[in-house]
Write a protein that holds these residues in place. Structure first.
Motif, PDB file in Angstrom:
ATOM      1  N   LEU A 232     -15.730 -20.045  56.159  1.00 29.69           N
ATOM      2  CA  LEU A 232     -14.792 -20.191  57.188  1.00 29.69           C
ATOM      3  C   LEU A 232     -13.844 -21.259  57.376  1.00 29.69           C
ATOM      4  CD1 LEU A 232     -17.086 -18.246  59.844  1.00 29.69           C
ATOM      5  CD2 LEU A 232     -15.837 -17.215  58.074  1.00 29.69           C
ATOM      6  N   VAL A 233     -12.740 -21.261  57.778  1.00 27.47           N
ATOM      7  CA  VAL A 233     -11.841 -22.414  57.975  1.00 27.47           C
ATOM      8  C   VAL A 233     -11.471 -22.337  59.496  1.00 27.47           C
ATOM      9  CG1 VAL A 233      -9.810 -23.858  57.215  1.00 27.47           C
ATOM     10  CG2 VAL A 233     -11.001 -22.273  55.677  1.00 27.47           C
ATOM     11  N   ALA A 234     -11.884 -23.532  60.125  1.00 31.51           N
ATOM     12  CA  ALA A 234     -11.798 -23.423  61.627  1.00 31.51           C
ATOM     13  C   ALA A 234     -10.587 -24.605  61.843  1.00 31.51           C
ATOM     14  CB  ALA A 234     -12.924 -23.981  62.342  1.00 31.51           C
ATOM     15  N   LYS A 235      -9.930 -24.490  62.875  1.00 32.07           N
ATOM     16  CA  LYS A 235      -8.821 -25.263  63.465  1.00 32.07           C
ATOM     17  C   LYS A 235      -9.044 -25.837  64.748  1.00 32.07           C
ATOM     18  CE  LYS A 235      -3.665 -25.277  63.443  1.00 32.07           C
ATOM     19  NZ  LYS A 235      -2.376 -24.333  63.512  1.00 32.07           N
ATOM     20  N   ALA A 236     -10.070 -27.067  64.537  1.00 30.42           N
ATOM     21  CA  ALA A 236     -10.489 -27.571  65.952  1.00 30.42           C
ATOM     22  C   ALA A 236      -9.581 -28.693  66.099  1.00 30.42           C
ATOM     23  CB  ALA A 236     -12.048 -28.019  66.042  1.00 30.42           C
ATOM     24  N   PRO A 237      -9.451 -29.324  67.280  1.00 24.98           N
ATOM     25  CA  PRO A 237      -8.500 -30.504  67.385  1.00 24.98           C
ATOM     26  C   PRO A 237      -8.883 -31.792  66.662  1.00 24.98           C
ATOM     27  CG  PRO A 237      -9.180 -29.507  69.648  1.00 24.98           C
ATOM     28  CD  PRO A 237      -9.985 -28.613  68.618  1.00 24.98           C
ATOM     29  N   GLY A 238      -7.802 -32.181  65.954  1.00 28.03           N
ATOM     30  CA  GLY A 238      -8.261 -33.367  65.160  1.00 28.03           C
ATOM     31  C   GLY A 238      -6.923 -34.038  64.521  1.00 28.03           C
ATOM     32  N   PRO A 239      -7.098 -35.119  63.887  1.00 26.33           N
ATOM     33  CA  PRO A 239      -5.882 -35.882  63.569  1.00 26.33           C
ATOM     34  C   PRO A 239      -4.966 -35.357  62.199  1.00 26.33           C
ATOM     35  CG  PRO A 239      -7.735 -37.154  63.060  1.00 26.33           C
ATOM     36  CD  PRO A 239      -8.098 -35.877  63.783  1.00 26.33           C
ATOM     37  N   MET A 240      -5.905 -34.477  61.489  1.00 23.86           N
ATOM     38  CA  MET A 240      -5.070 -33.917  60.405  1.00 23.86           C
ATOM     39  C   MET A 240      -4.696 -32.317  60.541  1.00 23.86           C
ATOM     40  SD  MET A 240      -3.880 -34.049  57.513  1.00 23.86           S
ATOM     41  CE  MET A 240      -3.345 -32.807  56.300  1.00 23.86           C
ATOM     42  N   GLN A 241      -3.458 -32.301  60.858  1.00 26.33           N
ATOM     43  CA  GLN A 241      -2.881 -31.174  61.259  1.00 26.33           C
ATOM     44  C   GLN A 241      -2.937 -29.916  60.110  1.00 26.33           C
ATOM     45  OE1 GLN A 241      -2.275 -30.242  64.331  1.00 26.33           O
ATOM     46  NE2 GLN A 241      -2.946 -31.951  64.965  1.00 26.33           N
ATOM     47  N   SER A 242      -3.746 -29.027  60.207  1.00 29.93           N
ATOM     48  CA  SER A 242      -3.863 -28.207  58.958  1.00 29.93           C
ATOM     49  C   SER A 242      -2.628 -27.540  58.566  1.00 29.93           C
ATOM     50  CB  SER A 242      -4.993 -27.299  58.993  1.00 29.93           C
ATOM     51  OG  SER A 242      -5.165 -26.758  60.171  1.00 29.93           O
ATOM     52  N   ASP A 243      -1.828 -27.276  59.533  1.00 24.96           N
ATOM     53  CA  ASP A 243      -0.485 -26.515  59.285  1.00 24.96           C
ATOM     54  C   ASP A 243       0.588 -27.687  59.484  1.00 24.96           C
ATOM     55  OD1 ASP A 243       2.057 -25.119  59.364  1.00 24.96           O
ATOM     56  OD2 ASP A 243       1.215 -23.742  60.893  1.00 24.96           O
ATOM     57  N   PRO A 244       1.392 -28.098  58.197  1.00 27.63           N
ATOM     58  CA  PRO A 244       2.026 -29.185  58.395  1.00 27.63           C
ATOM     59  C   PRO A 244       3.460 -29.012  59.333  1.00 27.63           C
ATOM     60  CG  PRO A 244       2.258 -27.895  56.294  1.00 27.63           C
ATOM     61  CD  PRO A 244       1.178 -27.473  57.027  1.00 27.63           C
ATOM     62  N   ALA A 245       3.654 -27.734  59.824  1.00 26.90           N
ATOM     63  CA  ALA A 245       4.524 -27.421  60.577  1.00 26.90           C
ATOM     64  C   ALA A 245       4.411 -27.935  62.215  1.00 26.90           C
ATOM     65  CB  ALA A 245       4.922 -25.747  60.775  1.00 26.90           C
TER      66      ALA A 245
ATOM     67  N   VAL B   5     -20.658 -21.477  55.897  1.00 29.40           N
ATOM     68  CA  VAL B   5     -20.061 -22.951  55.953  1.00 29.40           C
ATOM     69  C   VAL B   5     -18.879 -22.654  56.645  1.00 29.40           C
ATOM     70  CG1 VAL B   5     -19.171 -24.771  54.471  1.00 29.40           C
ATOM     71  CG2 VAL B   5     -21.363 -23.289  53.637  1.00 29.40           C
ATOM     72  N   ILE B   6     -18.859 -23.588  57.828  1.00 33.44           N
ATOM     73  CA  ILE B   6     -17.372 -23.743  58.312  1.00 33.44           C
ATOM     74  C   ILE B   6     -16.933 -24.977  57.993  1.00 33.44           C
ATOM     75  CG2 ILE B   6     -16.260 -23.761  60.543  1.00 33.44           C
ATOM     76  CD1 ILE B   6     -18.621 -22.411  61.769  1.00 33.44           C
ATOM     77  N   ALA B   7     -15.569 -24.902  57.524  1.00 38.44           N
ATOM     78  CA  ALA B   7     -14.755 -26.090  57.316  1.00 38.44           C
ATOM     79  C   ALA B   7     -13.880 -26.689  58.523  1.00 38.44           C
ATOM     80  CB  ALA B   7     -13.542 -25.824  56.178  1.00 38.44           C
ATOM     81  N   ASP B   8     -14.353 -27.934  58.911  1.00 40.73           N
ATOM     82  CA  ASP B   8     -13.832 -28.473  60.266  1.00 40.73           C
ATOM     83  C   ASP B   8     -12.669 -29.367  59.680  1.00 40.73           C
ATOM     84  OD1 ASP B   8     -13.078 -29.500  62.547  1.00 40.73           O
ATOM     85  OD2 ASP B   8     -14.847 -30.875  62.693  1.00 40.73           O
TER      86      ASP B   8
ATOM     87  N   VAL C 269      -1.815 -20.019  55.068  1.00 38.67           N
ATOM     88  CA  VAL C 269      -3.188 -20.085  55.106  1.00 38.67           C
ATOM     89  C   VAL C 269      -3.267 -19.650  56.776  1.00 38.67           C
ATOM     90  CG1 VAL C 269      -5.395 -21.277  55.242  1.00 38.67           C
ATOM     91  CG2 VAL C 269      -3.643 -21.937  53.615  1.00 38.67           C
ATOM     92  N   PRO C 270      -4.442 -18.571  56.783  1.00 35.10           N
ATOM     93  CA  PRO C 270      -4.805 -18.248  58.038  1.00 35.10           C
ATOM     94  C   PRO C 270      -6.066 -19.167  58.660  1.00 35.10           C
ATOM     95  CG  PRO C 270      -5.909 -17.007  56.554  1.00 35.10           C
ATOM     96  CD  PRO C 270      -4.857 -17.673  55.767  1.00 35.10           C
ATOM     97  N   PHE C 271      -6.277 -19.376  59.778  1.00 37.19           N
ATOM     98  CA  PHE C 271      -7.115 -20.434  60.450  1.00 37.19           C
ATOM     99  C   PHE C 271      -7.709 -19.696  61.493  1.00 37.19           C
ATOM    100  CE2 PHE C 271      -3.854 -23.150  58.820  1.00 37.19           C
ATOM    101  CZ  PHE C 271      -4.574 -24.095  57.815  1.00 37.19           C
ATOM    102  N   LEU C 272      -9.084 -20.001  61.719  1.00 43.14           N
ATOM    103  CA  LEU C 272     -10.022 -19.473  63.006  1.00 43.14           C
ATOM    104  C   LEU C 272      -9.937 -20.625  64.095  1.00 43.14           C
ATOM    105  CD1 LEU C 272     -12.914 -17.858  61.049  1.00 43.14           C
ATOM    106  CD2 LEU C 272     -10.862 -16.606  62.089  1.00 43.14           C
ATOM    107  N   ALA C 273      -9.993 -20.215  65.349  1.00 44.89           N
ATOM    108  CA  ALA C 273     -10.358 -21.051  66.413  1.00 44.89           C
ATOM    109  C   ALA C 273     -11.649 -21.525  66.407  1.00 44.89           C
ATOM    110  CB  ALA C 273      -9.835 -20.654  67.846  1.00 44.89           C
ATOM    111  N   PRO C 274     -12.176 -22.641  67.037  1.00 44.19           N
ATOM    112  CA  PRO C 274     -13.385 -23.041  66.746  1.00 44.19           C
ATOM    113  C   PRO C 274     -14.444 -21.933  67.441  1.00 44.19           C
ATOM    114  CG  PRO C 274     -12.292 -24.771  67.685  1.00 44.19           C
ATOM    115  CD  PRO C 274     -11.252 -23.710  67.576  1.00 44.19           C
ATOM    116  N   ASP C 275     -14.204 -21.295  68.589  1.00 44.17           N
ATOM    117  CA  ASP C 275     -15.096 -19.987  69.075  1.00 44.17           C
ATOM    118  C   ASP C 275     -15.126 -19.146  68.118  1.00 44.17           C
ATOM    119  OD1 ASP C 275     -16.135 -21.411  71.406  1.00 44.17           O
ATOM    120  OD2 ASP C 275     -14.036 -21.162  72.393  1.00 44.17           O
ATOM    121  N   GLU C 276     -14.063 -18.623  67.451  1.00 44.10           N
ATOM    122  CA  GLU C 276     -14.059 -17.689  66.759  1.00 44.10           C
ATOM    123  C   GLU C 276     -14.886 -17.944  65.412  1.00 44.10           C
ATOM    124  OE1 GLU C 276      -9.640 -15.766  67.102  1.00 44.10           O
ATOM    125  OE2 GLU C 276      -9.834 -17.672  65.990  1.00 44.10           O
ATOM    126  N   ALA C 277     -14.685 -18.990  64.881  1.00 47.80           N
ATOM    127  CA  ALA C 277     -15.422 -19.669  63.689  1.00 47.80           C
ATOM    128  C   ALA C 277     -17.019 -19.329  63.840  1.00 47.80           C
ATOM    129  CB  ALA C 277     -14.828 -21.021  63.275  1.00 47.80           C
TER     130      ALA C 277
END
Length: 503
Positions: free
Chosen positions: A460-473, A301-304, A278-286
């Motif tokens: 859009l799907v955003a990858k802002a700092p949070g406890p659930m890492q969207s990329d399991p790696a 709609v942006i998914a945080d 899955v590709p993700f956007l940074a908060p500013d990009e989103a």
């Protein structure tokens, strides 16, 4: 038949900041609140697996012995106290006897403080109580981490086929069908299963999109004739224990039929491994992209996604709020921001007042801090509402005191208790009509799509700092099975020398 019925649901993110205590299950936190006895039967009208099973069993005139139904919002481990109290009620009821079968409404990804495989432990306890002659069937979430112990101690397991989970009640009905198949005269019931060697990001599991859409269509095609049931659980990729990950399993009238169906589905999933990434956007990009796209019919709609309380977040990070303010977003709304102190302060001040807050930012995640600013109180409510979207239709939720706040052109729904933003009514309890907004930031990963896709002009799907890492790696794995790839096409996990990994 007489069937003992119980439910115990929790999806555990072992990397999350907050545990699920007994009171979490009492409240429900977005699930129905805990119920016992005859009150459990009222869930027949709610889109959860127990509801579908109860309706199907009653239609067949089976007698039901309802025990307890308890669910809590995803979080870190279920406390020992909560697990033993709820599991203890179920096993105590089983010891009393007087039934011909057991049905359980389970999640499949529960980790307790003292048991990595919460469902496998419960099933094993029940099997010791009732012996091999009493059938046990259970419904599972699509995000179940299905273990060998679960498969061995249940006679039948069936999982959702949709994400967002709009088929929860239907899965309960399928569990009832599977139980009838198991008990059919002259039955032959054979199980087959295979585990996939890579973790899948939860955003990649959406069945509205490829490759998941084709996989679940194939399941329906393969489940025919001698194949009684076929399931694929992509897993919940944030539970640090050896059996975390995707599993295919099924049941057939012959071993050959079950094995052939499982192998065919396994091959299709494995062949598409690169497509599960899955590709993700940074908060500013989103935010900048949402502003560019806004103005058409329907909100962007942006998914945080990394603060999704449906995956272990506490719904209180501020990365997306900062990006909205930084770029001057207008007619934007964010929900839900869980901050009990802020909600209480807004109620104390009253509608129309301006209050200074250090809002949210309590996740403990690097890069997440409280957002300080002056907020106008626009709306106040008691936080009670009934969900009307297609996923949790009819579910009553209690979010405690709720406030609708505004800073610049941004509206924020602040709650006392957390739940995932999966239903438009969760904006309305904060005084916001979501259809009228240009931008919506939802603290959710995929479930929001069920109710928000019909109004969204873009997602859009955003990858802002949070406890659930969207990329399991990105997670600090220690106990994953050696050799499991930590993302599709990614590196294989190898325990560090001297660590407890893989045991």
């Amino acid at each position: 038949m007489k069937i003992l019925v119980a439910g115990f649901q929790h999806e555990t993110n072992t990397f999350a900041p907050s545990q699920a205590g007994y009171e979490s299950f009492v409240r429900g936190e977005g699930y129905p609140p805990m119920v016992r006895g005859a009150e459990l039967l009222a869930l027949r009208d709610v889109n959860i697996p127990a509801g579908g099973f109860i309706a199907a069993a009653e239609a067949e005139r089976h007698g039901l012995i309802p025990v307890i139904w308890a669910g809590a919002s995803p979080s870190a481990h279920v406390t020992r106290d909560a697990y033993e109290r709820i599991a203890g009620e179920i096993t105590t009821a089983a010891k009393a006897g007087g039934f011909d079968a057991i049905y359980l409404d389970l999640h499949g990804a529960m980790v307790a403080e003292h048991a990595d495989d919460g469902e496998g432990e419960l099933l094993a306890r029940l099997r010791r109580v009732v012996g091999p002659a009493i059938p046990i069937v259970a419904s599972l979430d699509l995000h179940a981490n299905v273990t060998a112990r679960m498969l061995e101690n249940a006679d039948g397991l069936v999982a959702y086929r949709t994400y967002p989970h709009v088929d929860m009640a239907e899965t309960g009905r399928q569990a009832a069908v599977l139980l009838d198949d198991y008990l059919a005269p002259g039955r032959q019931f054979h199980r087959a299963s295979r585990r996939l060697p890579f973790l899948i990001p939860i955003n990649g599991m959406c069945t509205l999109l490829e490759p998941a859409s084709s996989v679940y269509q194939r399941i329906a095609e393969l489940q025919t004739g001698e194949v009684l049931s076929l399931s694929f659980a992509p897993g919940f990729p944030a539970a640090d224990f050896p059996e975390c990950g995707p599993v295919v399993w099924g049941y057939g009238r012959t071993a050959e039929a079950a094995e052939a169906a499982v192998e065919a589905l396994y091959d299709q999933i494995a062949a598409a491994e690169p497509d599960w990434a899955v590709p993700f956007l940074a908060p500013d990009e989103a935010v900048t992209e949402a502003i560019r796209l806004s103005g058409t019919v329907g909100p962007v709609v942006i998914a945080d996604t990394q603060d999704n309380p449906g995956a272990g977040g506490d719904s209180n990070t501020t990365g997306m709020l900062r990006a909205l303010v930084r770029h001057g977003a207008q007619d934007a709304a964010l929900g839900l921001m869980c901050d009990p102190a802020a909600a209480a302060a807004a109620h104390a001040a009253g509608i129309g007042q301006t209050i200074h807050l250090a809002l949210g930012g309590g996740s403990g995640t690097p890069g997440d801090t409280p957002f300080e600013g002056d907020f106008e109180v626009e709306h106040l409510s008691d936080g009670h509402c009934v969900l009307a979207g297609p996923m949790m239709t009819g579910t009553r939720v209690d979010l405690g005191l709720v406030a609708g706040l505004r800073i610049d052109g941004i509206h924020i729904v602040v709650s006392t208790y957390k739940t995932q933003m999966l239903d438009r009514n969760l904006y309305r309890i904060g005084g916001i009509e979501p259809e009228r907004m240009a931008i919506l930031v939802n603290k959710s990963s995929v479930h929001f799509r069920a109710d928000f896709m019909p109004i969204a002009s873009a997602i859009l799907v955003a990858k802002a700092p949070g406890p659930m890492q969207s990329d399991p790696a990105d997670l600090p794995w220690r106990h994953l099975a050696p050799g499991m790839r930590v993302r599709p096409g990614g590196p294989a996990f190898a325990p560090k020398p001297g660590s407890a990994g893989g045991v």
